[in-house]
Design an enzyme around this catalytic site. Structure first.
Site, PDB file in Angstrom:
ATOM      1  CB  CYS A 135      -0.923  -0.006   1.221  1.00 20.68           C
ATOM      2  SG  CYS A 135      -1.943   1.475   1.332  1.00 20.68           S
ATOM      3  CB  CYS A 138      -0.595   2.648   4.029  1.00 19.20           C
ATOM      4  SG  CYS A 138      -2.059   1.923   3.280  1.00 19.20           S
ATOM      5  CG  ASP A 139       3.241   1.311   4.355  1.00 19.05           C
ATOM      6  OD1 ASP A 139       2.788   1.763   5.420  1.00 19.05           O
ATOM      7  OD2 ASP A 139       3.047   0.148   3.978  1.00 19.05           O
TER       8      ASP A 139
END
Ligand code: NAP
Length: 309
Positions: A135, A138-139
């Site tokens: 992701c 997200c990261d």
């Protein structure tokens, strides 16, 4: 067992499930939506959705799905947390369950979507969350001014590689063939982006590092030559797998595990419907998921009426 006698239980709270919930709530069906994580599904982790009609400049995935959730709740949709892993027939109803909880529902809409495929190479599982990610939204911000790799050549890989260029110094796309699968508009953006370098005809055979990702071992499939690539992060986008384990033996699935439905989203067993990415279909997008969800709820309503007759 909780004998709550729902008209409809919706499993999965992405765009398909939330839209089904909106339609079911407006139809005044006794409905419960069960979601294992936060509602929104994969779409919520998409930084910017540019191809959902009505938003001239695109809309962040989280914003769009939060609005869908709020809209469905406004009409009374109840959402609970649970990772459904059980389905079985119970008279004219279906038993839907997870952990200690079991519900009875006259109809079920499966909108569980898909999860990222794992390559299963050495280092992938060991370094998950420590440089291995599925992701970028997200990261990605963790990799400011660092070098990262994205594996895959589809829409997800190219879209997320473009997103990662906001943070990373260099983004390598590692693709097993010499042509991308992604839609042309994304391909053109990637080719024009100075931060992106595509490594063609190549697969990752190992993720290197002890406490965090330090690099990748790569193999060129044309020449069989091996090389190491220094990166601090690697994002795998090598396809998606439907979350249909709990349906096995109850409804017909295709050979990849996607639910087979008719044009009204009805699966092969009476009272079970499927909507969104979990269904076998040509195009998996938010735009098609919401149509599936609306149709599935409407079809479930008709099915419930037929039971009452
Ligand atoms: P995908 O289209 O299935 O692409 C997977 C990619 O991974 C392909 O390029 C494939 O290579 C590669 N791959 C598969 N197995 C591999 C392996 N063992 N080793 C190395 N590479 C491997 O998956 P996706 O990109 O996640 O897209 C899924 C769906 O979501 C699609 O319908 C897509 O259109 C949609 N989506 C759309 C958008 C958008 O519209 N912006 C964004 C994200 C996703 P080959 O090409 O050689 O098969």
């Amino acid at each position: 067992m909780e004998v709550s006698d729902y008209d409809l239980v919706i499993v999965g709270g992405g765009p398909a499930g939330l839209t089904a919930g909106l339609y079911a709530a407006r139809a005044k069906l006794r409905t419960l939506l069960v979601e294992k994580l936060a509602p929104g599904g994969q779409a919520a982790t998409t930084f910017m959705i540019e191809n959902y009609p009505g938003f001239l400049e695109g809309i962040p995935g989280s914003e769009l799905t939060q609005a869908m959730e709020g809209q469905a709740k406004r009409f009374g949709l109840k959402i609970v947390s649970g990772d459904v892993d059980h389905l079985s027939p119970n008279g004219q109803s279906w038993e839907v369950g997870w952990e200690e909880r079991k519900l009875l529902a006259k109809s079920v809409i499966v909108a569980t979507g898909v999860e990222s495929v794992k390559l299963g190479i050495p280092g992938e599982e060991e370094l998950k969350g420590r440089g291995v990610s599925y992701c970028a939204t997200c990261d990605g911000p963790f990799f400011r001014d660092q070098d990262v790799a994205v594996v895959g050549g589809g829409d997800s890989a190219v879209d997320e590689a473009l997103y990662l260029t906001r943070f990373a110094r260099r983004v390598y796309i590692i693709h097993r063939r010499n042509a991308l699968r992604a839609v042309k508009v994304l391909q053109e953006r990637a080719f024009q982006n100075d931060k992106i370098e595509i490594i063609w005809d190549t697969v990752v055979v190992k993720v290197l590092g002890q406490t965090g990702v330090e690099g990748l071992d790569l193999k060129n499939l044309k020449t069989q030559a091996m090389q190491s690539l220094n990166v601090n992060g690697v994002f795998f986008y090598v396809g998606l797998r439907p979350l249909t384990e709990f349906l096995k033996g109850h409804v017909k699935l295709d050979n990849l595990g996607y639910v087979l439905t008719d044009e009204n989203m009805a699966a092969s067993a009476a009272g079970i419907f499927a909507a969104g990415d979990v269904r076998r279909k040509l195009l998996r997008q938010v735009a098609t998921a919401v149509g599936d969800g609306a149709t599935a709820a409407f079809a479930a309503e008709h099915y419930l009426e037929s039971l009452a007759r």
